[in-house]
Design an enzyme around this catalytic site. Structure first.
Site, PDB file in Angstrom:
ATOM      1  N   LYS A 154       0.856  -1.185   0.000  1.00 22.95           N
ATOM      2  CA  LYS A 154       0.000   0.000   0.000  1.00 22.95           C
ATOM      3  C   LYS A 154       0.893   1.236   0.000  1.00 22.95           C
ATOM      4  O   LYS A 154       1.950   1.235   0.658  1.00 22.95           O
ATOM      5  CB  LYS A 154      -0.879  -0.039   1.253  1.00 22.95           C
ATOM      6  CG  LYS A 154      -1.917   1.054   1.354  1.00 22.95           C
ATOM      7  CD  LYS A 154      -2.762   0.859   2.616  1.00 22.95           C
ATOM      8  CE  LYS A 154      -3.846   1.908   2.766  1.00 22.95           C
ATOM      9  NZ  LYS A 154      -4.659   1.676   3.991  1.00 22.95           N
ATOM     10  N   SER A 166      -9.621   1.538   3.155  1.00 22.71           N
ATOM     11  CA  SER A 166      -8.809   2.367   2.304  1.00 22.71           C
ATOM     12  C   SER A 166      -7.767   1.597   1.479  1.00 22.71           C
ATOM     13  O   SER A 166      -7.253   2.132   0.499  1.00 22.71           O
ATOM     14  CB  SER A 166      -8.081   3.397   3.164  1.00 22.71           C
ATOM     15  OG  SER A 166      -7.169   2.753   4.027  1.00 22.71           O
ATOM     16  N   SER A 194      -9.701  -0.978   7.205  1.00 22.16           N
ATOM     17  CA  SER A 194      -9.124  -0.720   5.875  1.00 22.16           C
ATOM     18  C   SER A 194      -8.407  -1.897   5.227  1.00 22.16           C
ATOM     19  O   SER A 194      -8.008  -1.808   4.065  1.00 22.16           O
ATOM     20  CB  SER A 194      -8.169   0.467   5.944  1.00 22.16           C
ATOM     21  OG  SER A 194      -8.887   1.665   5.988  1.00 22.16           O
TER      22      SER A 194
END
Lengths: 504, 96
Positions: free
Chosen positions: A81, A156, A180
Site C-alpha cells: 500500500k 482504504s 481498511s
C-alpha cells in the site's frame, strides 16, 4: 507462463524449489498480468518493472550460486500500500501533498519483506492517508472492484485488495485503522488480516491514527496470509508500541482442525442495517463451521451502537495531530509564492489535502479543542473502554467471534461520496477491533448469484492470530473458496467504464 | 450547535483555508456529523476510565538507553524539502 499469476505463494515457492521456473519468469508473469489488467482495475500508483526484473535476475543468480537460501517469500512478488515507505521509491499515501515524496528509508515491514527475498513489485492505490472506505478519496484515481468494475473495491487499502483479487500479485500489504484491510478484502473476495495492535511494527507506516493503525497482509488464501504475517510480525525497537513477545508459528496453527473451538455470534451485528444477502451467506458459513467441529453460541456486545461515533471522534483526533507535520517545510507540497509563513502553511495544506482529509482534521481539531474535549474526545475514550470490555466479556466464554465484515455488498462508485456519514456507517463491524486492539480476519464465505463476494469476519483475543488463521483456513477449504475465480463480467466488461466519472 | 464562526476558528487552528462557498457547505456536514455523535451522551460512562492505548497493560512503556546513534546524513534529510539552501530548510522570512 501466464498461468503463473494464478499460483499461490506456496505453489510459486514449490515450483522455484523444483526449478520448474525462475524468479525472473515469475516476475515477468505478474508484470504481464498487471500490464494486461491494470488499465481497468487501476490498483497501482507505481510499478517499477525494470527494477523488479533486475532484482529477480539478481535473486536467480544468488539462488543458483547457493549464496542465498530459499525462504517462503524468496522470489515472491508482493505489492505494498502506498502509505508504507519504500527507500528510493515514491510514496504518496494517495495524497497530492506527498506527490513527489521519495522516502530516504524503508518501513520495517518493507525491510523484513526485502530481507525475506520478496520482490516489491509496486505501490498500491489507497484513500488519501488511508481515510476512506472505497479508495475514491485517492488524489490520483479510483480503483475498481475486479468482480464488477462499476463497483468500489472498498478501502482504504482498495488497491492492495484489488491487486490480489485480479491476480496481479499473490499477496500484498495494507494498513487497517478502522477496517481498511478487512472491508476491501471482503469486497474483493480475498483474505485480509488485521493483526493485534503491536504485533507488526508501524515504523515507516505513514501515520493516520497511531493508537489504531496496524499493518497486515492480503492474500488469495489463508495459508499465504499466514506466511506473509510470519515474515512481518515481531518486535521492533523502532516502534515503541510493538509488542516484545514471541511470534507464534502461524503455518502450524493453520493446519489444525476446529474440534472444540467455541465461537460466539454478536447478536447486535445482525440487526436492521445488515443486507439480507450478506446475512444469509454469513449464517450459512457459520453453519459450516459448526459442522467442522465448532460450538456456536450467541453473545452480546452491548456498546456496538456507539462504535461509529467513538471511532469517528478518536481517529480524526489522532489524525489532526499526526497530520500537523505537513507544514511544507521538511517535505511535501509547498504552495508557490506564499505571503508569509502562516500563509504558506494554510495554502500548502489546503491545496495539498483532499476534502475528506480536511474534514477529518477539522473534526479532530474540534473534538480536541478546549470546551469540547470532555464532551467528545474524553467521552469517546471512555466508551472505547466499554467497547474493549464488551470483547473481554465475550472472550470469557468463547474463543473467537464470527460475523459479517461489512453490512452490504460492494457498492457502486460514486454511491456514497456525497454523504460522508453514510460512508462512515459502512465501517460498523470493523472499527471496534481497532478500538479494542484485537486481531480480526476477513475470509471469503460466499459468492452471490450476482457474482459478488461476501466476507466473513473472525475476531479473537489479543495475539490469537493463529486461531483466526486456523478457523479461516478450515472454512476456506470446506467451501472451496481459495482464490475464487473472477466472473467474466468483472474485468472484461468495458462498457460500464464509459459511464464512470473519475477524479483524475 | 456549531456555528459558522466556530468552523472558521477551527479552520484557523487547523491551518486550513476554505472559500466562503466551501465553508457554508462544510458547516452543514459538520452539524450533521456532530448531531450523530450526540447519542454518545447516553453511553454509561460514569466512573469509567478512558482508554488511549488498547494494550497499555500488555505492551507497557518501553525504555531504552539514551545513546547516540547514526542518523540520516544531512543531504538525505533535506532531499525532500520543497526549498532548501546549503542543506538547510528554507522558509519565508519570519523575523523582521
Amino acid at each position: 507462463m501466464r498461468e503463473l499469476s494464478r499460483f499461490s505463494i506456496r505453489q510459486l515457492h514449490n515450483g522455484l524449489k523444483r526449478r520448474e521456473f525462475s524468479v525472473r519468469e515469475i516476475a515477468s508473469a505478474f508484470l504481464t498480468r498487471i500490464e494486461e489488467t491494470d488499465s481497468r482495475v487501476r490498483a497501482f500508483i507505481t510499478v517499477q518493472p525494470e527494477q523488479v526484473v533486475k532484482h529477480a535476475e539478481d535473486l536467480d543468480r544468488k539462488l543458483s550460486s547457493g549464496e542465498l537460501g530459499m525462504g517462503f517469500l524468496t522470489g515472491i512478488p508482493l505489492a505494498l500500500k502506498d502509505n508504507l515507505v519504500t527507500q528510493g521509491t515514491r510514496t504518496t499515501a494517495g495524497s497530492r501533498i506527498l506527490e513527489n515524496y521519495v522516502p530516504p528509508y524503508d518501513a520495517t515491514v518493507t525491510k523484513r519483506l526485502r530481507d525475506a527475498g520478496a520482490l516489491v513489485i509496486g505501490k498500491t492505490n489507497c484513500d488519501e492517508f488511508a481515510m476512506g472506505s472505497s479508495t475514491e478519496n485517492s488524489a490520483y484515481f479510483s480503483t475498481r472492484n475486479p468482480w464488477d468494475v462499476s463497483r468500489v473495491p472498498g478501502g482504504s487499502s482498495g488497491g492492495s485488495a484489488a491487486a490480489v483479487s485480479s491476480c496481479q500479485v499473490p499477496a500484498a500489504l495494507g494498513s487497517d485503522t478502522g477496517g481498511s484491510i478487512r472491508q476491501p478484502a471482503a469486497f474483493c473476495g480475498v483474505v485480509g488480516l488485521k493483526p493485534t495492535y503491536g504485533r507488526v511494527s508501524r515504523y515507516g507506516l505513514i501515520a493516520f491514527a497511531s493508537s489504531l493503525d496496524q499493518i497486515g497482509p492480503f492474500a488469495g488464501n489463508v495459508a499465504d496470509a499466514a506466511m506473509v504475517l510470519q515474515a512481518i510480525a515481531g518486535h521492533d525497537s523502532s516502534d515503541s508500541t510493538s509488542a516484545a513477545r514471541p511470534v507464534d508459528n502461524y503455518l502450524v496453527e493453520v493446519g489444525r482442525d476446529l474440534k472444540g473451538v467455541r465461537l460466539g455470534i454478536p447478536k447486535e451485528w445482525f440487526g436492521s442495517g445488515l443486507d439480507r444477502t450478506v446475512e444469509s451467506a454469513v449464517r450459512a458459513a457459520i453453519g459450516r463451521l459448526e459442522k467442522l467441529g465448532c460450538s456456536v453460541v450467541e453473545v452480546s456486545l452491548p456498546n456496538t451502537e456507539y462504535a461509529i461515533s467513538t471511532y469517528y471522534i478518536i481517529a480524526p483526533a489522532e489524525a489532526s495531530s499526526n497530520l500537523a507535520r505537513y507544514d511544507a517545510v521538511k517535505y511535501g507540497y509547498r504552495s508557490p509564492n506564499p505571503k508569509d509563513l502562516e500563509d504558506m502553511y494554510k495554502r500548502s495544506r489546503s491545496e495539498g489535502f483532499g476534502a475528506e482529509v480536511k474534514r477529518r482534521i477539522m473534526i479532530g481539531t474540534y473534538v480536541l479543542s478546549s470546551g469540547y474535549y470532555d464532551a467528545y474526545f474524553l467521552r469517546a475514550s471512555k466508551v472505547r473502554t466499554l467497547i474493549a470490555q464488551d470483547y473481554a466479556n465475550a472472550f470469557e466464554t468463547v474463543d473467537a467471534l464470527v460475523g459479517p465484515t461489512t453490512p452490504s455488498l460492494p457498492f457502486k462508485l460514486g454511491e456514497k461520496t456525497e454523504d460522508p456519514l453514510e460512508m462512515y456507517l459502512s465501517d460498523v463491524y470493523t472499527v471496534t477491533a481497532n478500538l479494542a486492539g484485537i486481531p480480526a480476519i476477513s475470509v471469503p464465505c460466499a459468492i452471490t448469484d450476482e457474482k459478488l463476494p461476501v466476507g466473513l469476519q473472525i475476531l479473537g483475543r489479543h495475539f490469537q492470530e493463529g486461531l483466526l488463521l486456523r478457523i479461516g483456513h478450515a472454512l476456506e477449504q470446506d467451501l472451496g473458496l481459495e482464490r475464487p475465480v473472477l466472473p467474466a463480467k468483472g474485468l472484461k466488461d468495458l462498457k460500464d467504464l464509459k459511464d464512470l466519472k473519475d477524479n483524475e | 450547535m456549531v456555528t459558522l464562526d466556530d468552523v472558521k476558528k477551527i479552520a484557523d487552528l487547523s491551518k486550513l483555508s476554505y472559500t466562503p462557498d466551501e465553508i457554508e457547505r462544510f458547516v452543514q456536514q459538520f452539524q450533521e456529523i456532530l448531531r450523530y455523535f450526540q447519542h454518545l451522551d447516553t453511553a454509561p460512562t460514569e466512573g469509567v476510565n478512558p482508554t488511549y492505548h488498547a494494550l497499555e497493560g500488555v505492551i507497557g512503556t518501553p525504555f531504552r538507553p539514551d545513546e547516540t546513534k547514526p542518523s540520516l546524513p544531512r543531504r538525505e534529510a533535506v532531499a525532500n524539502a520543497p526549498r532548501e539552501m546549503e542543506s538547510q530548510f528554507r522558509v519565508p522570512k519570519v523575523i523582521e
